[in-house]
Design a protein around this motif. Structure first.
Motif, PDB file in Angstrom:
ATOM      1  N   VAL A 136      11.983   9.927  18.242  1.00 15.76           N
ATOM      2  CA  VAL A 136      11.026  10.107  17.152  1.00 15.76           C
ATOM      3  C   VAL A 136      11.722   9.741  15.841  1.00 15.76           C
ATOM      4  CG1 VAL A 136       9.479  11.705  15.979  1.00 15.76           C
ATOM      5  CG2 VAL A 136       9.965  12.010  18.428  1.00 15.76           C
ATOM      6  N   LEU A 137      11.130   8.824  15.086  1.00 14.55           N
ATOM      7  CA  LEU A 137      11.696   8.376  13.812  1.00 14.55           C
ATOM      8  C   LEU A 137      10.866   8.961  12.675  1.00 14.55           C
ATOM      9  CD1 LEU A 137      12.351   4.592  14.587  1.00 14.55           C
ATOM     10  CD2 LEU A 137      13.729   6.614  15.177  1.00 14.55           C
ATOM     11  N   GLU A 138      11.510   9.784  11.857  1.00 15.35           N
ATOM     12  CA  GLU A 138      10.811  10.397  10.737  1.00 15.35           C
ATOM     13  C   GLU A 138      11.215   9.728   9.424  1.00 15.35           C
ATOM     14  OE1 GLU A 138       9.885  14.831   8.988  1.00 15.35           O
ATOM     15  OE2 GLU A 138      11.966  14.139   9.016  1.00 15.35           O
ATOM     16  N   ASP A 139      10.279   8.996   8.830  1.00 13.98           N
ATOM     17  CA  ASP A 139      10.400   8.480   7.459  1.00 13.98           C
ATOM     18  C   ASP A 139      11.612   7.578   7.248  1.00 13.98           C
ATOM     19  OD1 ASP A 139       8.231  10.125   7.227  1.00 13.98           O
ATOM     20  OD2 ASP A 139       9.148  11.533   5.824  1.00 13.98           O
ATOM     21  N   ILE A 140      12.045   6.874   8.274  1.00 13.04           N
ATOM     22  CA  ILE A 140      13.125   5.904   8.097  1.00 13.04           C
ATOM     23  C   ILE A 140      12.565   4.710   7.333  1.00 13.04           C
ATOM     24  CG2 ILE A 140      14.678   4.329   9.309  1.00 13.04           C
ATOM     25  CD1 ILE A 140      14.958   6.441  11.475  1.00 13.04           C
ATOM     26  N   VAL A 141      13.222   4.335   6.232  1.00 13.03           N
ATOM     27  CA  VAL A 141      12.648   3.336   5.330  1.00 13.03           C
ATOM     28  C   VAL A 141      13.266   1.948   5.488  1.00 13.03           C
ATOM     29  CG1 VAL A 141      12.008   5.087   3.642  1.00 13.03           C
ATOM     30  CG2 VAL A 141      14.232   3.972   3.458  1.00 13.03           C
ATOM     31  N   ASP A 142      14.440   1.861   6.053  1.00 15.76           N
ATOM     32  CA  ASP A 142      15.131   0.579   6.179  1.00 15.76           C
ATOM     33  C   ASP A 142      14.695  -0.121   7.458  1.00 15.76           C
ATOM     34  OD1 ASP A 142      17.170  -1.418   6.841  1.00 15.76           O
ATOM     35  OD2 ASP A 142      18.334  -0.540   5.200  1.00 15.76           O
ATOM     36  N   HIS A 143      14.094  -1.296   7.316  1.00 14.46           N
ATOM     37  CA  HIS A 143      13.621  -2.028   8.487  1.00 14.46           C
ATOM     38  C   HIS A 143      14.763  -2.425   9.423  1.00 14.46           C
ATOM     39  CE1 HIS A 143      10.220  -2.662   5.639  1.00 14.46           C
ATOM     40  NE2 HIS A 143       9.522  -2.486   6.742  1.00 14.46           N
ATOM     41  N   THR A 144      15.948  -2.652   8.863  1.00  8.41           N
ATOM     42  CA  THR A 144      17.098  -2.986   9.700  1.00  8.41           C
ATOM     43  C   THR A 144      17.439  -1.820  10.624  1.00  8.41           C
ATOM     44  OG1 THR A 144      17.999  -4.491   8.031  1.00  8.41           O
ATOM     45  CG2 THR A 144      19.532  -3.632   9.674  1.00  8.41           C
ATOM     46  N   ASN A 145      17.430  -0.609  10.091  1.00 10.09           N
ATOM     47  CA  ASN A 145      17.713   0.562  10.920  1.00 10.09           C
ATOM     48  C   ASN A 145      16.657   0.745  12.004  1.00 10.09           C
ATOM     49  OD1 ASN A 145      20.119   1.413   9.724  1.00 10.09           O
ATOM     50  ND2 ASN A 145      19.050   2.579   8.140  1.00 10.09           N
ATOM     51  N   VAL A 146      15.403   0.539  11.654  1.00  4.42           N
ATOM     52  CA  VAL A 146      14.341   0.674  12.653  1.00  4.42           C
ATOM     53  C   VAL A 146      14.571  -0.319  13.790  1.00  4.42           C
ATOM     54  CG1 VAL A 146      11.872   0.385  13.091  1.00  4.42           C
ATOM     55  CG2 VAL A 146      12.642   1.608  11.046  1.00  4.42           C
ATOM     56  N   GLY A 147      14.853  -1.564  13.443  1.00  8.53           N
ATOM     57  CA  GLY A 147      15.090  -2.568  14.477  1.00  8.53           C
ATOM     58  C   GLY A 147      16.295  -2.247  15.342  1.00  8.53           C
ATOM     59  N   ALA A 148      17.373  -1.773  14.714  1.00 10.24           N
ATOM     60  CA  ALA A 148      18.585  -1.436  15.464  1.00 10.24           C
ATOM     61  C   ALA A 148      18.343  -0.269  16.407  1.00 10.24           C
ATOM     62  CB  ALA A 148      19.726  -1.125  14.499  1.00 10.24           C
ATOM     63  N   ILE A 149      17.541   0.707  15.979  1.00  6.08           N
ATOM     64  CA  ILE A 149      17.239   1.847  16.845  1.00  6.08           C
ATOM     65  C   ILE A 149      16.431   1.392  18.050  1.00  6.08           C
ATOM     66  CG2 ILE A 149      15.970   4.027  17.001  1.00  6.08           C
ATOM     67  CD1 ILE A 149      16.763   4.472  14.020  1.00  6.08           C
ATOM     68  N   PHE A 150      15.459   0.523  17.845  1.00  9.60           N
ATOM     69  CA  PHE A 150      14.691   0.009  18.976  1.00  9.60           C
ATOM     70  C   PHE A 150      15.604  -0.718  19.962  1.00  9.60           C
ATOM     71  CE2 PHE A 150      10.790   1.032  16.851  1.00  9.60           C
ATOM     72  CZ  PHE A 150       9.813   1.005  17.846  1.00  9.60           C
ATOM     73  N   ARG A 151      16.568  -1.429  19.460  1.00 10.51           N
ATOM     74  CA  ARG A 151      17.495  -2.136  20.365  1.00 10.51           C
ATOM     75  C   ARG A 151      18.311  -1.129  21.173  1.00 10.51           C
ATOM     76  NH1 ARG A 151      21.537  -7.088  18.549  1.00 10.51           N
ATOM     77  NH2 ARG A 151      22.157  -7.725  20.652  1.00 10.51           N
ATOM     78  N   SER A 152      18.730  -0.041  20.547  1.00  9.95           N
ATOM     79  CA  SER A 152      19.444   1.012  21.274  1.00  9.95           C
ATOM     80  C   SER A 152      18.550   1.658  22.323  1.00  9.95           C
ATOM     81  CB  SER A 152      19.952   2.083  20.298  1.00  9.95           C
ATOM     82  OG  SER A 152      20.939   1.563  19.440  1.00  9.95           O
ATOM     83  N   VAL A 153      17.308   1.913  21.946  1.00  5.02           N
ATOM     84  CA  VAL A 153      16.360   2.503  22.900  1.00  5.02           C
ATOM     85  C   VAL A 153      16.190   1.611  24.109  1.00  5.02           C
ATOM     86  CG1 VAL A 153      13.920   3.078  23.228  1.00  5.02           C
ATOM     87  CG2 VAL A 153      15.120   3.889  21.190  1.00  5.02           C
ATOM     88  N   ALA A 154      16.027   0.305  23.866  1.00  5.28           N
ATOM     89  CA  ALA A 154      15.843  -0.638  24.974  1.00  5.28           C
ATOM     90  C   ALA A 154      17.090  -0.724  25.848  1.00  5.28           C
ATOM     91  CB  ALA A 154      15.491  -2.017  24.425  1.00  5.28           C
ATOM     92  N   GLY A 155      18.255  -0.735  25.206  1.00  4.47           N
ATOM     93  CA  GLY A 155      19.487  -0.930  25.953  1.00  4.47           C
ATOM     94  C   GLY A 155      20.031   0.312  26.620  1.00  4.47           C
ATOM     95  N   LEU A 156      19.674   1.489  26.099  1.00  2.69           N
ATOM     96  CA  LEU A 156      20.283   2.725  26.584  1.00  2.69           C
ATOM     97  C   LEU A 156      19.300   3.659  27.277  1.00  2.69           C
ATOM     98  CD1 LEU A 156      22.662   3.358  23.560  1.00  2.69           C
ATOM     99  CD2 LEU A 156      23.268   2.460  25.812  1.00  2.69           C
ATOM    100  N   GLY A 157      18.049   3.231  27.407  1.00  6.57           N
ATOM    101  CA  GLY A 157      17.221   3.877  28.396  1.00  6.57           C
ATOM    102  C   GLY A 157      16.183   4.888  27.979  1.00  6.57           C
TER     103      GLY A 157
END
Length: 274
Positions: A123-144
């Motif tokens: 769950v992402l609460e109020d994250i404003v940096d698009h780079t961070n959002v993209g990096a988190i999605f990559r972690s989610v995809a890669g780490l399960g």
């Protein structure tokens, strides 16, 4: 392909690509217009594989052969072709990733649909940096993790930079927006999730301890870059989890923290659930 050579930048069909570097404009105009921009043939390929429908494509001449097979099922989609200077004038930056596609936004699912068969969600609460959002999605995809839920004020996962940083995984990972915590927390609890807030707190448990005796269903909550999690998020949490740090450093960048936490939960996933 339906190839259109660019002769006039005022063509209505090019409006989707105008002023792509204006973040304030695009974060409003793209969702309102029901579109997002897929950048590079790799991302366009993943968007099409996810069933997303293209509105148009923009590219330089040399990239036509690579795009043609991607559009085999969409022969009526206009493909705008121009030289480097023309495309830079239109978009506001130099296109060096081959092609852009304006894609129709898919309809977001109800959160309950994503939670029904999930075991780990972020769950992402109020994250404003698009780079961070993209990096988190990559972690989610890669780490399960199984899905991502984002707050009403969180940055758009389908913004061009988010999609690019995620390497297109925002087009693969199921995600949706959730309401405010007074509604979102009961939705998570009703689906059997323990809400674990990643934050600093006197009563926090360490990530190692939490992972060693982890619940069957976890909603891992990550907060904004500046202030971290809101009071409402912390009040909704069942557990506050912290990553032990050294040398006076109290926390990690939110995208890095997501990777560490997801790895710990993945690495201990064979432990007996509570």
């Amino acid at each position: 392909m339906r190839i259109l050579r660019i002769t006039d930048l005022s063509d209505d069909g090019l409006a989707d690509y105008s002023r792509l570097t204006d973040v304030a404009l695009r974060r409003v105009s793209e969702p309102a217009g029901g579109l997002y921009i897929a950048e590079s043939t790799k991302v366009i390929t993943r968007a099409l594989a996810a069933g997303h429908i293209p509105r148009s494509v923009l590219l330089q001449e040399q990239w036509l052969p690579g795009v043609e097979p991607l559009l085999a099922d969409h022969p009526d989609v206009p493909v705008y072709v121009g030289d480097s200077a023309v495309l830079e004038e239109l978009t506001g930056y130099h296109l060096h990733r081959g092609a852009l596609a304006a894609m129709h936004r898919p309809q977001l699912p109800d959160p309950r649909e994503l939670l029904a068969d999930a075991r780990r969600v972020v769950v992402l609460e109020d994250i404003v940096d698009h780079t961070n959002v993209g990096a988190i999605f990559r972690s989610v995809a890669g780490l399960g993790a199984d899905a991502v839920l984002i707050s009403p004020r969180c940055a758009d996962p389908l913004y061009r930079r988010s999609v690019r940083v995620s390497m297109g995984t925002v087009l693969q990972v199921p995600w949706t927006r959730i309401p405010e915590w007074d509604v979102a927390a009961p939705i998570l609890h009703d689906a059997g999730f323990e809400i674990a807030a990643l934050a600093l707190a006197d009563d926090a448990v360490t990530l190692d301890d939490f992972a060693a005796d982890q619940p069957e269903r976890i909603a891992l909550v990550l907060g904004s870059e500046g202030d971290g999690l809101s009071r409402r998020a912390l009040a909704a949490a069942d557990t506050v989890v912290t990553i032990p740090m050294l040398h006076g450093v109290d926390s990690l960048n939110v995208a890095s923290a997501s990777a560490v936490a997801l790895w710990a939960l993945r690495a201990r996933s064979q432990a007996s659930p509570r």
